[in-house]
Motif scaffolding. Structure first.
Motif, PDB file in Angstrom:
ATOM      1  N   LEU A  96      26.034 -23.572  -7.085  1.00 35.33           N
ATOM      2  CA  LEU A  96      25.321 -23.817  -5.832  1.00 35.33           C
ATOM      3  C   LEU A  96      23.906 -24.334  -6.083  1.00 35.33           C
TER       4      LEU A  96
ATOM      5  N   GLY B 221      22.890 -28.053  -4.941  1.00 37.51           N
ATOM      6  CA  GLY B 221      21.885 -28.129  -3.885  1.00 37.51           C
ATOM      7  C   GLY B 221      20.627 -28.852  -4.315  1.00 37.51           C
TER       8      GLY B 221
ATOM      9  N   VAL C 145      23.306 -26.253   1.151  1.00 38.35           N
ATOM     10  CA  VAL C 145      23.831 -25.618  -0.065  1.00 38.35           C
ATOM     11  C   VAL C 145      22.823 -24.628  -0.640  1.00 38.35           C
TER      12      VAL C 145
ATOM     13  N   PHE D 105      23.028 -20.726  -1.422  1.00 35.49           N
ATOM     14  CA  PHE D 105      22.650 -20.167  -2.723  1.00 35.49           C
ATOM     15  C   PHE D 105      21.752 -18.941  -2.547  1.00 35.49           C
TER      16      PHE D 105
ATOM     17  N   TRP E  96      23.769 -16.031  -1.234  1.00 32.91           N
ATOM     18  CA  TRP E  96      24.618 -15.480  -2.293  1.00 32.91           C
ATOM     19  C   TRP E  96      23.798 -14.654  -3.287  1.00 32.91           C
TER      20      TRP E  96
END
Length: 516
Positions: free
Chosen positions: A205, A209, A240, A244, A247
């Protein structure tokens, strides 16, 4: 656990790291003076030339976070050797490439080597040097990287005058070999003794990104901010990267610890580093074109006339380190940003009658401010990190600087373009010549020569100076506001000279005897 704070070899290891980052610095800018020659020799167009430059920047920006985390996990010495190996081999491949696609691919691999070395080189300092010496070590590496960027045009200009275009890449090979040997012999291994589980999704990610975001930003000045090729990648990158962040905040073992931004010292030192880089890259974007197209110097002469900027940085970095040791981080970082603001504000008054002495004076002032601010800002970041997170934490700061620098150049490039094209007088020119002249000062001067129109050349010179003044005013305002915010919000004093060590109890340095 063995530390290396008393190992006399640490200063030689620092010299090897300095040589490596110096090379990375001038490779950011050395391509700029070689593009016309490469275009002729390889018979390639503008798109291929842009990718030769952008492949390096994109890979660095996209992979630095992942590479910094890998250094913490697998060993920073090991990663540095891998990075130097990739950098040297790909430089040799680029030097002997016979096609544009090979040069672009080689530049991408060089970017991978740089993405490994930049964060890991600074992270190693936390294991090599104690708090009392780390500021000096950081200022040395900052000088190496900062000097390398304006040194690129000088080295490139000299090599192109005496050798073939591939020499601008081949010069990296012996430096990579010497650096690798020195690091293999002198640098002890250091890593996180209790590494987290690999965060594969986080790495994917962050890479996707950042690459998408920076690509869109790079395309913006040429295509416009409303073009789909600009908006699409920037929008995708933001989405993205948002994923990230979400996450990383919920996963048990994140690739990077985003809670570091809750520390004001880490947050504001990182922001200060980004803003100093913004000012430096803004200068390096507009001043070389001024020296070459308005003042009339060749590539080598242009590079040589950037030396006052280097001189100011060389004086400023150790001065900032000494001031930080006495007064804390806040004073040199905010003072350096203020001096940078003053230097570029003075530069905004440059006109067609300005002497080089005037230009040299404000370049030296700006360089002094960059040096005073940047080294303490980087030391403040390292001081806020536990040693086992030095790689990933430094990678966050370096990635922010790389992305912020790319965004700064794009925004300032758009401002320069608007200021230049708005002032250029193209009345009476053939439509094609007028369009070429509006695109850039280089195009205007070429059209003026072709048409025998000295009035167009004079108008282009005046229009470029107007655009450059707008860029320098914007950079001065940004640096001035940054100085104020840093003075108010950057906390903390350096640990240098103290009797305590803020290394995490998890930190470890693997003894050299156990390597292998």
């Amino acid at each position: 656990m063995t530390t290396t704070y008393d190992d006399p070899r640490r200063w030689w290891a620092l010299a090897a790291l300095g040589l490596a980052v110096l090379t990375l610095g001038f490779d950011i800018t050395i391509m700029n003076v070689a593009l016309p020659t490469i275009a002729t020799e390889l018979e390639v167009g503008t798109d291929a030339l842009q990718w030769m430059v952008n492949a390096y920047v994109l890979v660095i920006a996209g992979l630095m976070l992942t590479c910094g985390a890998l250094g913490d996990r697998h060993g920073r010495k090991r990663l540095l050797l891998i990075g130097l190996g990739l950098f040297g081999i790909s430089s040799a491949a680029a030097a002997w490439a016979g096609a544009a696609a090979l040069v672009i691919a080689a530049r991408g691999v060089m970017g991978l080597g740089a993405a490994i070395m930049l964060p890991v080189a600074f992270a190693v300092l936390a294991a090599l040097f104690g708090p009392a010496e780390r500021g000096k070590a950081v200022s040395f590496l900052v000088m190496g990287l900062g000097i390398g960027i304006p040194l690129g045009p000088i080295i490139g200009g000299y090599l192109l005058e005496h050798f073939w275009w591939g020499s601008i890449f081949l010069i990296n090979v012996p430096i990579a070999i010497i650096g690798a040997i020195a690091i293999a012999v002198l640098l002890p291994e250091s890593r996180d003794p209790a590494p987290r589980r690999p965060d594969v999704l986080g790495a994917v990610l962050s890479t996707a990104g950042l690459t998408s975001l920076v690509y869109g930003v790079i395309e913006a000045p040429g295509r416009g901010w409303s073009d789909p090729v600009t908006i699409g990648p920037i929008g995708a990158g933001v989405v993205v990267l948002t994923g990230f962040v979400a996450w990383e905040l919920r996963v048990r073992d994140p690739m990077i610890d985003l809670h570091l931004f809750a520390q004001p010292q880490f947050l504001w030192a990182s922001i200060a580093g980004v803003l100093v880089t913004f000012g430096m890259l803004g200068l390096l974007f507009v001043v070389p074109q001024y020296l070459q197209f308005v003042a009339g110097h060749d590539a080598l002469g242009t590079g040589i006339r950037l030396l006052p900027l280097i001189g100011g940085l060389v004086v400023g970095a150790p001065a900032g380190e000494r001031l930080a040791a006495r007064a804390g981080y806040r004073v040199p970082v905010s003072a350096g940003l203020a001096v940078l603001a003053a230097g570029v504000a003075i530069g905004a008054f440059t006109d067609l009658q300005s002497s080089y002495g005037f230009v040299a004076a404000w370049l030296a002032t700006a360089g002094l401010g960059i040096g005073v601010a940047l080294a303490p800002a980087m030391d403040a970041v390292l001081d806020a990190l536990p040693t086992e997170q030095a790689g990933s934490g430094t990678a966050i700061t370096m990635t922010l600087r790389q992305t912020g620098g790319a965004l700064g150049v794009a925004l300032l490039g758009s401002l320069l373009s608007e200021g230049y094209s708005g002032r250029l007088n193209t009345a009476g020119l053939p439509p094609e010549a007028a369009e070429t002249a509006r695109e850039s000062i280089a195009g205007a001067l070429a059209a003026a020569t072709r048409l025998g129109d000295p009035a167009l050349a004079s108008s282009a010179h005046a229009a470029y100076l107007h655009g450059m003044s707008l860029v320098l005013i914007a950079a001065a305002i940004t640096a001035g506001l940054s100085a104020l915010l840093t003075a108010l919000l950057l906390p903390g004093r350096p640990t240098a000279g103290g009797d305590h060590d803020r290394r995490s109890p998890r930190a470890t340095t693997v003894p050299e005897a156990r390597e292998g």
